[in-house]
Motif scaffolding. Structure first.
Motif, PDB file in Angstrom:
ATOM      1  N   PHE A 262       4.357  29.846  59.701  1.00  0.00           N
ATOM      2  CA  PHE A 262       3.142  29.197  59.221  1.00  0.00           C
ATOM      3  C   PHE A 262       1.897  29.962  59.653  1.00  0.00           C
ATOM      4  CE2 PHE A 262       6.335  25.786  59.673  1.00  0.00           C
ATOM      5  CZ  PHE A 262       6.416  25.417  58.345  1.00  0.00           C
ATOM      6  N   ASN A 263       0.853  29.879  58.799  1.00  0.00           N
ATOM      7  CA  ASN A 263      -0.375  30.625  59.072  1.00  0.00           C
ATOM      8  C   ASN A 263      -1.645  29.843  58.736  1.00  0.00           C
ATOM      9  OD1 ASN A 263      -0.391  30.609  56.284  1.00  0.00           O
ATOM     10  ND2 ASN A 263       0.209  32.765  56.071  1.00  0.00           N
ATOM     11  N   GLY A 264      -1.517  28.541  58.549  1.00  0.00           N
ATOM     12  CA  GLY A 264      -2.673  27.708  58.258  1.00  0.00           C
ATOM     13  C   GLY A 264      -3.044  27.625  56.801  1.00  0.00           C
ATOM     14  N   THR A 265      -2.293  28.335  55.930  1.00  0.00           N
ATOM     15  CA  THR A 265      -2.608  28.341  54.514  1.00  0.00           C
ATOM     16  C   THR A 265      -1.456  27.772  53.696  1.00  0.00           C
ATOM     17  OG1 THR A 265      -1.685  30.508  53.903  1.00  0.00           O
ATOM     18  CG2 THR A 265      -3.878  30.474  54.945  1.00  0.00           C
ATOM     19  N   GLU A 266      -1.700  27.641  52.406  1.00  0.00           N
ATOM     20  CA  GLU A 266      -0.681  27.144  51.481  1.00  0.00           C
ATOM     21  C   GLU A 266       0.455  28.138  51.282  1.00  0.00           C
ATOM     22  OE1 GLU A 266      -0.536  26.264  46.649  1.00  0.00           O
ATOM     23  OE2 GLU A 266      -2.418  26.018  47.748  1.00  0.00           O
ATOM     24  N   PHE A 267       0.167  29.428  51.423  1.00  0.00           N
ATOM     25  CA  PHE A 267       1.150  30.477  51.142  1.00  0.00           C
ATOM     26  C   PHE A 267       1.606  31.119  52.442  1.00  0.00           C
ATOM     27  CE2 PHE A 267      -1.601  30.035  47.461  1.00  0.00           C
ATOM     28  CZ  PHE A 267      -0.662  29.831  46.444  1.00  0.00           C
ATOM     29  N   VAL A 268       2.918  31.037  52.713  1.00  0.00           N
ATOM     30  CA  VAL A 268       3.436  31.498  53.992  1.00  0.00           C
ATOM     31  C   VAL A 268       4.605  32.447  53.782  1.00  0.00           C
ATOM     32  CG1 VAL A 268       2.712  29.384  55.162  1.00  0.00           C
ATOM     33  CG2 VAL A 268       5.013  29.525  54.195  1.00  0.00           C
ATOM     34  N   PRO A 269       4.810  33.393  54.713  1.00  0.00           N
ATOM     35  CA  PRO A 269       5.957  34.299  54.599  1.00  0.00           C
ATOM     36  C   PRO A 269       7.268  33.586  54.875  1.00  0.00           C
ATOM     37  CG  PRO A 269       4.729  34.736  56.613  1.00  0.00           C
ATOM     38  CD  PRO A 269       3.930  33.737  55.846  1.00  0.00           C
ATOM     39  N   MET A 270       8.286  33.977  54.133  1.00  0.00           N
ATOM     40  CA  MET A 270       9.631  33.417  54.253  1.00  0.00           C
ATOM     41  C   MET A 270      10.626  34.564  54.099  1.00  0.00           C
ATOM     42  SD  MET A 270      11.277  30.566  51.679  1.00  0.00           S
ATOM     43  CE  MET A 270      13.003  30.090  51.702  1.00  0.00           C
ATOM     44  N   THR A 271      11.541  34.719  55.031  1.00  0.00           N
ATOM     45  CA  THR A 271      12.579  35.732  54.907  1.00  0.00           C
ATOM     46  C   THR A 271      13.932  35.047  54.785  1.00  0.00           C
ATOM     47  OG1 THR A 271      12.840  35.953  57.313  1.00  0.00           O
ATOM     48  CG2 THR A 271      11.276  37.434  56.229  1.00  0.00           C
ATOM     49  N   VAL A 272      14.758  35.569  53.891  1.00  0.00           N
ATOM     50  CA  VAL A 272      16.098  35.040  53.654  1.00  0.00           C
ATOM     51  C   VAL A 272      17.076  36.194  53.843  1.00  0.00           C
ATOM     52  CG1 VAL A 272      17.637  33.850  52.034  1.00  0.00           C
ATOM     53  CG2 VAL A 272      15.163  33.387  51.994  1.00  0.00           C
ATOM     54  N   GLY A 273      17.742  36.217  54.997  1.00  0.00           N
ATOM     55  CA  GLY A 273      18.661  37.302  55.284  1.00  0.00           C
ATOM     56  C   GLY A 273      18.001  38.663  55.225  1.00  0.00           C
ATOM     57  N   GLY A 274      16.724  38.752  55.592  1.00  0.00           N
ATOM     58  CA  GLY A 274      16.004  40.012  55.577  1.00  0.00           C
ATOM     59  C   GLY A 274      15.225  40.275  54.305  1.00  0.00           C
ATOM     60  N   THR A 275      15.453  39.507  53.240  1.00  0.00           N
ATOM     61  CA  THR A 275      14.692  39.652  52.008  1.00  0.00           C
ATOM     62  C   THR A 275      13.407  38.838  52.107  1.00  0.00           C
ATOM     63  OG1 THR A 275      16.694  39.999  50.702  1.00  0.00           O
ATOM     64  CG2 THR A 275      14.717  39.333  49.508  1.00  0.00           C
ATOM     65  N   SER A 276      12.292  39.435  51.720  1.00  0.00           N
ATOM     66  CA  SER A 276      10.982  38.834  51.913  1.00  0.00           C
ATOM     67  C   SER A 276      10.545  38.027  50.695  1.00  0.00           C
ATOM     68  CB  SER A 276       9.950  39.933  52.199  1.00  0.00           C
ATOM     69  OG  SER A 276       8.652  39.380  52.318  1.00  0.00           O
ATOM     70  N   TYR A 277      10.045  36.798  50.954  1.00  0.00           N
ATOM     71  CA  TYR A 277       9.490  35.919  49.935  1.00  0.00           C
ATOM     72  C   TYR A 277       8.140  35.392  50.412  1.00  0.00           C
ATOM     73  CZ  TYR A 277      14.220  35.590  47.920  1.00  0.00           C
ATOM     74  OH  TYR A 277      15.443  35.871  47.354  1.00  0.00           O
ATOM     75  N   THR A 278       7.399  34.822  49.471  1.00  0.00           N
ATOM     76  CA  THR A 278       6.225  34.020  49.806  1.00  0.00           C
ATOM     77  C   THR A 278       6.494  32.601  49.331  1.00  0.00           C
ATOM     78  OG1 THR A 278       4.686  35.872  49.654  1.00  0.00           O
ATOM     79  CG2 THR A 278       3.768  33.658  49.435  1.00  0.00           C
ATOM     80  N   LEU A 279       6.378  31.636  50.246  1.00  0.00           N
ATOM     81  CA  LEU A 279       6.640  30.234  49.934  1.00  0.00           C
ATOM     82  C   LEU A 279       5.327  29.498  49.730  1.00  0.00           C
ATOM     83  CD1 LEU A 279       8.479  27.747  49.704  1.00  0.00           C
ATOM     84  CD2 LEU A 279       8.376  27.544  52.203  1.00  0.00           C
ATOM     85  N   ASP A 280       5.201  28.829  48.603  1.00  0.00           N
ATOM     86  CA  ASP A 280       4.045  27.991  48.294  1.00  0.00           C
ATOM     87  C   ASP A 280       4.330  26.586  48.823  1.00  0.00           C
ATOM     88  OD1 ASP A 280       2.020  26.446  47.218  1.00  0.00           O
ATOM     89  OD2 ASP A 280       2.085  27.399  45.246  1.00  0.00           O
ATOM     90  N   LEU A 281       3.613  26.180  49.863  1.00  0.00           N
ATOM     91  CA  LEU A 281       3.856  24.879  50.489  1.00  0.00           C
ATOM     92  C   LEU A 281       3.345  23.713  49.648  1.00  0.00           C
ATOM     93  CD1 LEU A 281       2.982  25.706  54.208  1.00  0.00           C
ATOM     94  CD2 LEU A 281       5.254  25.565  53.154  1.00  0.00           C
ATOM     95  N   ALA A 282       2.604  24.008  48.580  1.00  0.00           N
ATOM     96  CA  ALA A 282       2.132  22.946  47.690  1.00  0.00           C
ATOM     97  C   ALA A 282       3.112  22.668  46.564  1.00  0.00           C
ATOM     98  CB  ALA A 282       0.767  23.297  47.117  1.00  0.00           C
ATOM     99  N   THR A 283       3.927  23.665  46.204  1.00  0.00           N
ATOM    100  CA  THR A 283       4.850  23.492  45.075  1.00  0.00           C
ATOM    101  C   THR A 283       6.306  23.642  45.479  1.00  0.00           C
ATOM    102  OG1 THR A 283       4.854  25.838  44.475  1.00  0.00           O
ATOM    103  CG2 THR A 283       3.103  24.467  43.542  1.00  0.00           C
ATOM    104  N   GLY A 284       6.584  24.285  46.619  1.00  0.00           N
ATOM    105  CA  GLY A 284       7.956  24.559  47.015  1.00  0.00           C
ATOM    106  C   GLY A 284       8.549  25.765  46.337  1.00  0.00           C
ATOM    107  N   LYS A 285       7.765  26.528  45.611  1.00  0.00           N
ATOM    108  CA  LYS A 285       8.279  27.704  44.909  1.00  0.00           C
ATOM    109  C   LYS A 285       8.261  28.909  45.835  1.00  0.00           C
ATOM    110  CE  LYS A 285       7.767  30.603  40.812  1.00  0.00           C
ATOM    111  NZ  LYS A 285       6.996  30.833  39.565  1.00  0.00           N
ATOM    112  N   ALA A 286       9.409  29.595  45.943  1.00  0.00           N
ATOM    113  CA  ALA A 286       9.504  30.823  46.724  1.00  0.00           C
ATOM    114  C   ALA A 286       9.529  32.005  45.774  1.00  0.00           C
ATOM    115  CB  ALA A 286      10.767  30.807  47.581  1.00  0.00           C
ATOM    116  N   THR A 287       8.602  32.940  45.960  1.00  0.00           N
ATOM    117  CA  THR A 287       8.468  34.109  45.099  1.00  0.00           C
ATOM    118  C   THR A 287       8.867  35.351  45.876  1.00  0.00           C
ATOM    119  OG1 THR A 287       6.658  33.053  43.883  1.00  0.00           O
ATOM    120  CG2 THR A 287       6.916  35.437  43.658  1.00  0.00           C
ATOM    121  N   LYS A 288       9.784  36.125  45.316  1.00  0.00           N
ATOM    122  CA  LYS A 288      10.237  37.341  45.970  1.00  0.00           C
ATOM    123  C   LYS A 288       9.104  38.373  46.015  1.00  0.00           C
ATOM    124  CE  LYS A 288      14.093  40.631  45.886  1.00  0.00           C
ATOM    125  NZ  LYS A 288      15.298  41.067  45.113  1.00  0.00           N
TER     126      LYS A 288
END
Length: 289
Positions: A262-288
């Motif tokens: 978490f970083n205080g914003t709606e968009f936070v970094p998310m890693t899945v087994g080393g693959t990088s995504y951005t998670l939108d905490l307002a929609t739940g959508k993870a974008t590679k």
């Protein structure tokens, strides 16, 4: 908060599908003609972890809305709430109500609440700075609160259904006085039976998740600080299932570590087994990325 873009769901609901096998995961010889992409192998884990994160923040948010309450002593079922305000929560859980002190445990057990097919049951325990149980919340002497939850049910959507069974134990510190933040730590576990279909494939899966909540800092008031300022959620996800596309199916098994920071914003970094995504905490959508 808007529902997650991809829906996880009841594994018992049959649909030829699966999504989350890496190159090292097991596949039967009869299914070897279908070649899964890396995105196929990560889809179910990513979707489940993103949805679970929004659910975790929903529970924290509803607990924060409850922290102004004066809980009742034994024999008095009344509970008055001083709602702190907040955000549009994923499952729509409100502040706890109907909470009464269980004299044998020292905890306040609250009435279950159901929203969109999921039932949340909460229990609170309050402690002073010495770690002694308190008979009620007091904003001048209560140092920490522990919340335990169970969450079960089937949540339908237009593209599938979610069957969820999970529990959490989370503790917030920094409650004494009029602090401007609180810090949450704890653990949880969850089983998810899921199915969903998108333009790429149809999928079914069974996930087992073990979760660690580490130093999640929320700023007050929550109404103007809806997203955690710092901290992380780490999930160990074991996934099995099927993916079907082009008339062909393949089974899979995989295990991934998912980390949301978490970083205080709606968009936070998310890693899945080393693959990088951005998670939108307002929609739940993870974008590679």
């Amino acid at each position: 908060m808007k529902r997650i873009a991809f829906v996880i769901g009841a594994c018992s609901l049959a649909i030829a599908a699966t999504a989350c096998r890496s190159s090292s995961d097991s596949v039967t010889a009869a299914q070897a003609t279908l070649q899964l992409t890396r995105d196929d192998t990560l889809a179910a884990v990513t979707t489940s972890a993103a949805q679970g994160t929004l659910g975790d923040l929903d529970v924290i948010g509803s607990a924060e809305s409850t922290l102004g309450f004066q809980l009742a002593p034994p024999g008095n079922p009344a509970l008055s709430l001083n709602l702190a305000g907040g955000r549009d929560l994923l499952a729509g859980y409100a502040a706890a109500t109907g909470c009464t002190l269980n004299a044998s445990t020292g905890r306040f057990d609250c009435s279950p609440t159901t929203n969109n097919g999921l039932t949340l049951t909460r229990s609170f325990a309050f402690y002073n700075a010495s770690g002694t149980l308190m008979p009620k919340f007091n904003d001048t002497t209560t140092a920490s609160v522990n919340i335990t939850t169970t969450e079960t049910g089937v949540r339908p959507s237009a593209t599938g259904a979610d069957t969820i069974s999970g529990s959490r134990s989370m503790t917030a510190t920094g409650l004494v006085g009029h602090n401007t933040s609180r810090t949450w730590n704890g653990t949880g576990s969850r089983t998810v039976g899921g199915y969903y279909t998108d333009s790429a494939a149809s999928r079914t899966y069974d996930n087992q998740e073990n979760t660690t909540f580490t130093n999640i800092v929320v700023q007050l008031p929550r109404s103007s600080n809806p997203y955690p300022a710092s901290g992380s959620i780490t999930r160990q996800v074991s996934c099995t299932g099927n993916v079907t596309k082009g008339g062909k199916s393949k089974a899979f098994t995989t295990t991934k570590t998912v980390i949301i920071t978490f970083n205080g914003t709606e968009f936070v970094p998310m890693t899945v087994g080393g693959t990088s995504y951005t998670l939108d905490l307002a929609t739940g959508k993870a974008t590679k990325n």
